[in-house]
Each structure stands twice: as structure tokens, then as C-alpha cells.
Scaffold this active site. Structure first.
Site, PDB file in Angstrom:
ATOM      1  N   ASP A  54       0.859  -1.188   0.000  1.00 61.46           N
ATOM      2  CA  ASP A  54       0.000   0.000   0.000  1.00 61.46           C
ATOM      3  C   ASP A  54       0.893   1.234   0.000  1.00 61.46           C
ATOM      4  O   ASP A  54       2.026   1.188   0.477  1.00 61.46           O
ATOM      5  CB  ASP A  54      -0.917   0.013   1.238  1.00 61.46           C
ATOM      6  CG  ASP A  54      -2.175   0.851   1.021  1.00 61.46           C
ATOM      7  OD1 ASP A  54      -3.241   0.257   0.775  1.00 61.46           O
ATOM      8  OD2 ASP A  54      -2.089   2.093   1.078  1.00 61.46           O
ATOM      9  N   ASP A  68       4.158   2.655  -4.014  1.00 62.38           N
ATOM     10  CA  ASP A  68       3.302   3.488  -4.859  1.00 62.38           C
ATOM     11  C   ASP A  68       3.204   2.769  -6.200  1.00 62.38           C
ATOM     12  O   ASP A  68       4.191   2.655  -6.925  1.00 62.38           O
ATOM     13  CB  ASP A  68       3.917   4.880  -5.032  1.00 62.38           C
ATOM     14  CG  ASP A  68       3.092   5.765  -5.970  1.00 62.38           C
ATOM     15  OD1 ASP A  68       2.133   5.265  -6.600  1.00 62.38           O
ATOM     16  OD2 ASP A  68       3.432   6.956  -6.077  1.00 62.38           O
ATOM     17  N   VAL A  69       2.020   2.285  -6.546  1.00 63.13           N
ATOM     18  CA  VAL A  69       1.890   1.438  -7.741  1.00 63.13           C
ATOM     19  C   VAL A  69       2.203   2.173  -9.047  1.00 63.13           C
ATOM     20  O   VAL A  69       2.449   1.534 -10.066  1.00 63.13           O
ATOM     21  CB  VAL A  69       0.485   0.794  -7.852  1.00 63.13           C
ATOM     22  CG1 VAL A  69       0.241  -0.177  -6.704  1.00 63.13           C
ATOM     23  CG2 VAL A  69      -0.612   1.843  -7.946  1.00 63.13           C
ATOM     24  N   SER A 111     -13.805  -2.177 -12.935  1.00 58.22           N
ATOM     25  CA  SER A 111     -15.045  -1.690 -12.307  1.00 58.22           C
ATOM     26  C   SER A 111     -16.154  -1.712 -13.344  1.00 58.22           C
ATOM     27  O   SER A 111     -15.895  -1.550 -14.544  1.00 58.22           O
ATOM     28  CB  SER A 111     -14.856  -0.253 -11.810  1.00 58.22           C
ATOM     29  OG  SER A 111     -16.117   0.330 -11.492  1.00 58.22           O
ATOM     30  N   TYR A 158     -11.968   7.877 -14.273  1.00 63.83           N
ATOM     31  CA  TYR A 158     -12.025   6.539 -13.664  1.00 63.83           C
ATOM     32  C   TYR A 158     -12.591   5.507 -14.652  1.00 63.83           C
ATOM     33  O   TYR A 158     -12.048   4.394 -14.783  1.00 63.83           O
ATOM     34  CB  TYR A 158     -12.884   6.643 -12.411  1.00 63.83           C
ATOM     35  CG  TYR A 158     -13.006   5.423 -11.544  1.00 63.83           C
ATOM     36  CD1 TYR A 158     -12.029   5.095 -10.608  1.00 63.83           C
ATOM     37  CD2 TYR A 158     -14.129   4.602 -11.627  1.00 63.83           C
ATOM     38  CE1 TYR A 158     -12.176   3.983  -9.784  1.00 63.83           C
ATOM     39  CE2 TYR A 158     -14.282   3.498 -10.817  1.00 63.83           C
ATOM     40  CZ  TYR A 158     -13.305   3.194  -9.890  1.00 63.83           C
ATOM     41  OH  TYR A 158     -13.457   2.090  -9.079  1.00 63.83           O
ATOM     42  N   LYS A 193     -10.573   2.269 -15.937  1.00 63.08           N
ATOM     43  CA  LYS A 193     -11.076   0.920 -15.670  1.00 63.08           C
ATOM     44  C   LYS A 193     -11.391   0.158 -16.966  1.00 63.08           C
ATOM     45  O   LYS A 193     -11.282  -1.068 -17.001  1.00 63.08           O
ATOM     46  CB  LYS A 193     -12.306   0.992 -14.772  1.00 63.08           C
ATOM     47  CG  LYS A 193     -11.997   1.453 -13.334  1.00 63.08           C
ATOM     48  CD  LYS A 193     -10.959   0.582 -12.667  1.00 63.08           C
ATOM     49  CE  LYS A 193     -11.019   0.651 -11.145  1.00 63.08           C
ATOM     50  NZ  LYS A 193      -9.911  -0.127 -10.503  1.00 63.08           N
TER      51      LYS A 193
HETATM   52  P1  NAI Z   1     -10.244   1.975  -0.688  1.00 63.81           P
HETATM   53  O1  NAI Z   1     -10.133   3.446  -0.909  1.00 63.81           O
HETATM   54  O2  NAI Z   1     -10.961   1.472   0.525  1.00 63.81           O
HETATM   55  O3  NAI Z   1      -8.774   1.322  -0.703  1.00 63.81           O
HETATM   56  C1  NAI Z   1      -7.842   1.639  -1.685  1.00 63.81           C
HETATM   57  C2  NAI Z   1      -6.441   1.396  -1.131  1.00 63.81           C
HETATM   58  O4  NAI Z   1      -5.506   1.713  -2.189  1.00 63.81           O
HETATM   59  C3  NAI Z   1      -6.095   2.282   0.062  1.00 63.81           C
HETATM   60  O5  NAI Z   1      -5.551   1.493   1.110  1.00 63.81           O
HETATM   61  C4  NAI Z   1      -5.064   3.252  -0.505  1.00 63.81           C
HETATM   62  O6  NAI Z   1      -4.089   3.693   0.461  1.00 63.81           O
HETATM   63  C5  NAI Z   1      -4.426   2.426  -1.609  1.00 63.81           C
HETATM   64  N1  NAI Z   1      -3.748   3.240  -2.631  1.00 63.81           N
HETATM   65  C6  NAI Z   1      -4.190   4.396  -3.196  1.00 63.81           C
HETATM   66  N2  NAI Z   1      -3.286   4.866  -4.066  1.00 63.81           N
HETATM   67  C7  NAI Z   1      -2.257   3.987  -4.073  1.00 63.81           C
HETATM   68  C8  NAI Z   1      -1.018   3.920  -4.770  1.00 63.81           C
HETATM   69  N3  NAI Z   1      -0.644   4.873  -5.641  1.00 63.81           N
HETATM   70  N4  NAI Z   1      -0.198   2.862  -4.534  1.00 63.81           N
HETATM   71  C9  NAI Z   1      -0.554   1.912  -3.644  1.00 63.81           C
HETATM   72  N5  NAI Z   1      -1.688   1.922  -2.936  1.00 63.81           N
HETATM   73  C10 NAI Z   1      -2.538   2.950  -3.151  1.00 63.81           C
HETATM   74  O7  NAI Z   1     -10.894   1.411  -2.032  1.00 63.81           O
HETATM   75  P2  NAI Z   1     -11.725   0.064  -2.333  1.00 63.81           P
HETATM   76  O8  NAI Z   1     -13.159   0.423  -2.414  1.00 63.81           O
HETATM   77  O9  NAI Z   1     -11.291  -1.040  -1.453  1.00 63.81           O
HETATM   78  O10 NAI Z   1     -11.249  -0.207  -3.841  1.00 63.81           O
HETATM   79  C11 NAI Z   1     -10.299  -1.196  -4.205  1.00 63.81           C
HETATM   80  C12 NAI Z   1     -10.321  -1.358  -5.715  1.00 63.81           C
HETATM   81  O11 NAI Z   1     -11.628  -1.758  -6.131  1.00 63.81           O
HETATM   82  C13 NAI Z   1     -10.006  -0.062  -6.476  1.00 63.81           C
HETATM   83  O12 NAI Z   1      -9.245  -0.367  -7.621  1.00 63.81           O
HETATM   84  C14 NAI Z   1     -11.382   0.433  -6.866  1.00 63.81           C
HETATM   85  O13 NAI Z   1     -11.320   1.276  -7.987  1.00 63.81           O
HETATM   86  C15 NAI Z   1     -12.082  -0.878  -7.157  1.00 63.81           C
HETATM   87  N6  NAI Z   1     -13.528  -0.805  -7.116  1.00 63.81           N
HETATM   88  C16 NAI Z   1     -14.196  -0.444  -5.965  1.00 63.81           C
HETATM   89  C17 NAI Z   1     -15.563  -0.396  -5.973  1.00 63.81           C
HETATM   90  C18 NAI Z   1     -16.355  -0.025  -4.751  1.00 63.81           C
HETATM   91  O14 NAI Z   1     -17.593   0.095  -4.877  1.00 63.81           O
HETATM   92  N7  NAI Z   1     -15.743   0.138  -3.587  1.00 63.81           N
HETATM   93  C19 NAI Z   1     -16.352  -0.692  -7.191  1.00 63.81           C
HETATM   94  C20 NAI Z   1     -15.553  -1.058  -8.328  1.00 63.81           C
HETATM   95  C21 NAI Z   1     -14.191  -1.112  -8.275  1.00 63.81           C
END
Ligand code: NAI
Length: 249
Positions: free
Chosen positions: A37, A64-65, A144, A157, A161
Site C-alpha cells: 500500500d 506506490d503502484v 469496475s 475513472y 477501468k
Molecule cells: P479503498 O479506498 O478502501 O482502498 C484503496 C487502497 O488503495 C487504500 O488502502 C489506498 O491507500 C491504496 N492506494 C491508493 N493509491 C495507491 C497507490 N498509488 N499505490 C498503492 N496503494 C494505493 O478502495 P476500495 O473500495 O477497497 O477499492 C479497491 C479497488 O476496487 C479499487 O481499484 C477500486 O477502484 C475498485 N472498485 C471499488 C468499488 C467499490 O464500490 N468500492 C467498485 C468497483 C471497483
């Protein structure tokens, strides 16, 4: 025998939300997991919390990805710590929602950089290791439903995606010969910090579009990721699985 017994997995953006839930499912299935992360301290905390809860070991890593150096170092860490790399989940993500009138170029670039460049860097780094080992490996990219149907306020976004779908299909064709499988998941509305940030009226209007009548839980994405990571999906590559409660809008 557990589904991922003795295998090593990296999950990006796994300090919370869907990524953390995937890490929990993978360790419970026997995998050694690296929780990566951008917030290294929270990644370490999550890895410590996971130790002892599942059958597999865990480690945290700051990454950082969108940085190629960070991504290559992450893969090296997994290989040196656990002796290989069998599963890689490109999950890290951010949102910078706004209509095009209000979206700055920086907001566009940030989202493309984390999601699309990040998933490409992760897929490349993981495939470089997996293609050289006898069993190959499994790469799971988190796209997504926004990348399929397009959502107003998410031109950045939705584009990123949708790009991940193209990346997944092209990479699957390049590395299939080495039994490296590349698949994607398109979640719908899932209850995490990312969606809790949505204004209430938008959240409620999205729930109304879901035939199952509710938002999904992170664990319901994690179970599909586990399926794609494991030999249960051994004849699947270049596939995109919608996990949306039936939502198509
Ligand atoms: P979240 O915001 O709860 O978690 C995202 C994590 O990614 C965080 O821990 C953050 O610190 C980390 N992060 C952000 N930028 C980063 C970087 N540059 N390098 C490394 N880590 C980084 O988000 P969530 O909801 O768990 O989403 C996870 C994935 O699922 C994302 O790709 C999101 O786009 C996708 N997604 C989520 C949906 C939802 O409804 N929550 C729906 C569709 C897709």
C-alpha cells in the site's frame, strides 16, 4: 488441501477495503501474502493483524503502484521473502470524481496513473517472474462496472477501468504460453471507504439500480478473486467477471 496452500500472493492497495478482504481470504486459503500500500505503516499494521488469523504468513510493504521502481522492489521482496510469486492482484485505487467541466488535468492524470499505469506496471513485473517458473501464475486486475457502462462524473475513472480490460486481454494473449493467466473483476457498488465518500443521494440512487437490492461486501469480491487466483479457474484467461448484484447501468 487449501486452495492456495504454499503459494505467494501480492495484493496492492491492501491496507483496507477490498484489498484487505482479498488478503484475508488468501491467507485463510493458505497463501503467504504481501500487503502492499502507498501507506506503508497501515500495510504493516494489516499484515501484523493477519498473522496468526489464517493458515499463511503475511508481510507489509510500502509501494506506490505508479512507480516502476517501487513495483519491481515489491516483486523482489515477495520472491526473496517467500521464494516465488504465484498470484498478483492489481487492486490499488483512488477516485477524483467531477464532471468534465470541473475536472482538472491533474485529476485525470492521477486516476489514470494509479489505475492504468499501476496495473500495467504490476502485470509486467509479476509476469516477468511468473513466466520463468514451472507453474506459471495468476494475475487478477480489479476493474469496475464503471469501465463497462461509464458513469457521469467519472470520465477519468471509467477510462482507466476500461483500459484495464484491454490490458488484461492483451497481456493474457502474451503470457498464456507460460501458463500465466490474466483475468479481471468488475465490481459494482461495494461497501468501502471509497463508496462511503459518495454523497448520500448518489449512493442511494445506485443501490436502486441493483437487482439484488443492496451494495456488495468486500468479502464478496474476495471470494471471486480467490477463484481466479486458484486452480479452480485453471482454464480461464483474458476473462472479465462482473460482480455487481446484477447491476448493468
Ligand atoms: P479503498 O479506498 O478502501 O482502498 C484503496 C487502497 O488503495 C487504500 O488502502 C489506498 O491507500 C491504496 N492506494 C491508493 N493509491 C495507491 C497507490 N498509488 N499505490 C498503492 N496503494 C494505493 O478502495 P476500495 O473500495 O477497497 O477499492 C479497491 C479497488 O476496487 C479499487 O481499484 C477500486 O477502484 C475498485 N472498485 C471499488 C468499488 C467499490 O464500490 N468500492 C467498485 C468497483 C471497483
Amino acid at each position: 488441501m487449501s486452495l492456495l496452500q504454499g503459494r505467494t500472493a501480492i495484493i496492492t492497495g491492501a491496507a483496507q477495503g477490498i484489498g484487505l478482504s482479498i488478503a484475508e481470504a488468501f491467507t485463510a486459503a493458505g497463501a503467504n501474502v504481501v500487503i502492499a500500500d502507498i501507506d506503508g505503516a497501515r500495510a504493516d499494521t494489516a499484515a501484523t493483524h493477519l498473522k496468526g488469523t489464517g493458515a499463511g504468513d503475511s508481510a507489509g510493504a510500502a509501494c506506490d503502484v505508479s512507480s516502476a521502481d517501487d513495483m519491481n522492489a515489491l516483486v523482489e521482496l515477495a520472491v526473496s521473502r517467500f521464494g516465488g510469486l504465484d498470484v498478483f492482484v492489481n487492486n490499488a485505487g483512488i477516485t477524483r470524481d467531477a464532471t468534465m467541466r470541473k475536472m482538472s488535468e491533474e485529476m485525470f492524470d492521477q486516476v489514470i496513473s494509479v489505475h492504468l499505469r499501476g496495473a500495467w506496471l504490476g502485470t509486467r513485473a509479476a509476469a516477468n517472474v511468473m513466466r520463468e517458473q514451472p507453474g506459471g501464475g495468476s494475475i487478477v486486475n480489479i476493474s469496475s462496472i464503471s469501465g463497462k457502462v461509464g458513469l457521469a462524473g467519472q470520465t477519468n475513472y471509467s477510462a482507466a477501468k476500461a483500459g484495464i480490460v484491454g490490458l488484461t486481454k492483451a497481456a493474457a494473449k502474451e503470457v498464456g504460453f507460460a501458463n500465466v493467466r490474466v483475468n479481471a473483476i468488475q465490481p459494482g457498488l461495494i461497501r468501502t471507504a471509497m463508496t462511503e465518500a459518495l454523497p448520500n443521494d448518489i449512493y442511494e440512487s445506485r443501490v436502486k439500480d441493483i437487482p439484488l437490492g443492496r451494495a456488495g461486501e468486500p468479502s464478496e469480491i474476495a471470494q471471486v478473486a480467490l477463484f481466479l487466483a486458484s486452480d479452480m479457474s485453471s482454464y480461464m484467461t483474458g476473462a472479465v467477471l462482473e460482480v455487481t448484484g446484477g447491476r448493468h447501468t
